[in-house]
Design a protein around this motif. Structure first.
Motif, mmCIF file in Angstrom:
data_model
loop_
_atom_site.group_PDB
_atom_site.id
_atom_site.type_symbol
_atom_site.label_atom_id
_atom_site.label_comp_id
_atom_site.label_asym_id
_atom_site.label_seq_id
_atom_site.Cartn_x
_atom_site.Cartn_y
_atom_site.Cartn_z
ATOM 1 N N VAL A 84 4.770 -0.715 6.731
ATOM 2 C CA VAL A 84 5.745 0.190 6.016
ATOM 3 C C VAL A 84 4.928 1.039 5.178
ATOM 4 N N ALA A 85 3.945 0.496 4.148
ATOM 5 C CA ALA A 85 3.144 0.877 3.559
ATOM 6 C C ALA A 85 2.097 1.981 3.989
ATOM 7 N N ALA A 86 1.670 1.477 5.173
ATOM 8 C CA ALA A 86 0.624 2.326 5.661
ATOM 9 C C ALA A 86 1.236 3.665 6.121
ATOM 10 N N ARG A 87 2.517 3.736 6.719
ATOM 11 C CA ARG A 87 3.377 4.563 7.214
ATOM 12 C C ARG A 87 3.549 5.580 6.149
ATOM 13 N N ARG A 88 3.921 5.069 5.053
ATOM 14 C CA ARG A 88 4.535 5.992 3.853
ATOM 15 C C ARG A 88 3.087 6.317 3.080
ATOM 16 N N GLY A 89 2.141 5.860 3.233
ATOM 17 C CA GLY A 89 0.845 6.001 2.454
ATOM 18 C C GLY A 89 0.713 5.511 0.946
ATOM 19 N N LYS A 90 1.568 4.473 0.996
ATOM 20 C CA LYS A 90 1.713 3.719 -0.403
ATOM 21 C C LYS A 90 1.177 2.394 -0.303
#
Length: 193
Positions: free
Chosen positions: A164-170
């Motif tokens: 999820v973090a990779a997808r959102r750039g966070k």
């Protein structure tokens, strides 16, 4: 005829790769074809294969003899493996629904020590996947083929905080911290009331 020594190495590699997988026979179906001389029996097998570290697959095979059907199903399962992210290598990251045909399943993450609370075909999937704590409920059909496919549909929708973090750039810490803050905020609000 002399055999190439490299073939032996390839066979050993294949055996090592196969030995890392655990396979479970979920269901065998016997079918009869009526012919002039009587009945001809055939067998269909449903097998689940996994490495107990987050990879799992299922396969279906048909043959005149049971061992041949199981072998075909196992080979098919090894070709169709999926990777599922696990939390701490023992449970799911979040609750998830899955369905296939009339089969619906609901999978919930569970605290340590819960064990695998799941029925029949779903239990085989979790054991080969390497999940140790999960609560699962099957609603609708009890057909093992549709139950397994519905379980795989749910597992494909499973996502990790890292993904999820990779997808959102966070950063992962931002996402996980927010989740913890939200839970703590709810607890403090309930305590005040």
């Amino acid at each position: 005829m002399a055999r190439d020594p490299r073939d032996r190495g390839r066979e050993r590699d294949r055996d090592d790769r196969d030995s890392e997988f655990v396979d479970k026979l979920v269901h065998i179906n016997r079918v009869a074809k009526v012919v002039k001389g009587g009945r001809r029996f055939g067998f269909a097998a449903l097998v689940v294969v996994g490495d107990q570290k987050g990879r799992v697959g299922f396969g279906h095979g048909k043959a005149r003899e049971v061992p041949d059907a199981i072998k075909k199903a196992t080979d098919s399962a090894k070709r169709n493996l999926i990777r599922v992210p696990l939390r701490e290598g023992r449970t799911l990251h979040h609750d998830v629904h899955g369905h296939h045909g009339a089969g619906k399943v609901f999978l919930r993450a569970a605290p340590p020590g819960t064990g695998i609370i799941a029925g029949g075909p779903m239990r085989a999937v979790f054991e080969t996947l390497g999940v140790q704590d999960v609560v699962a409920k099957s609603i609708g059909t009890s057909n093992p083929y549709n139950m397994v496919r519905a379980t795989f549909d749910a597992l494909k929708h499973e996502d990790s905080p890292r993904g999820v973090a990779a997808r959102r750039g966070k950063k992962v810490s931002e996402i996980v911290t927010r989740r913890r803050d939200g839970a703590e905020g709810q607890v403090s609000a309930q305590a005040e009331a």
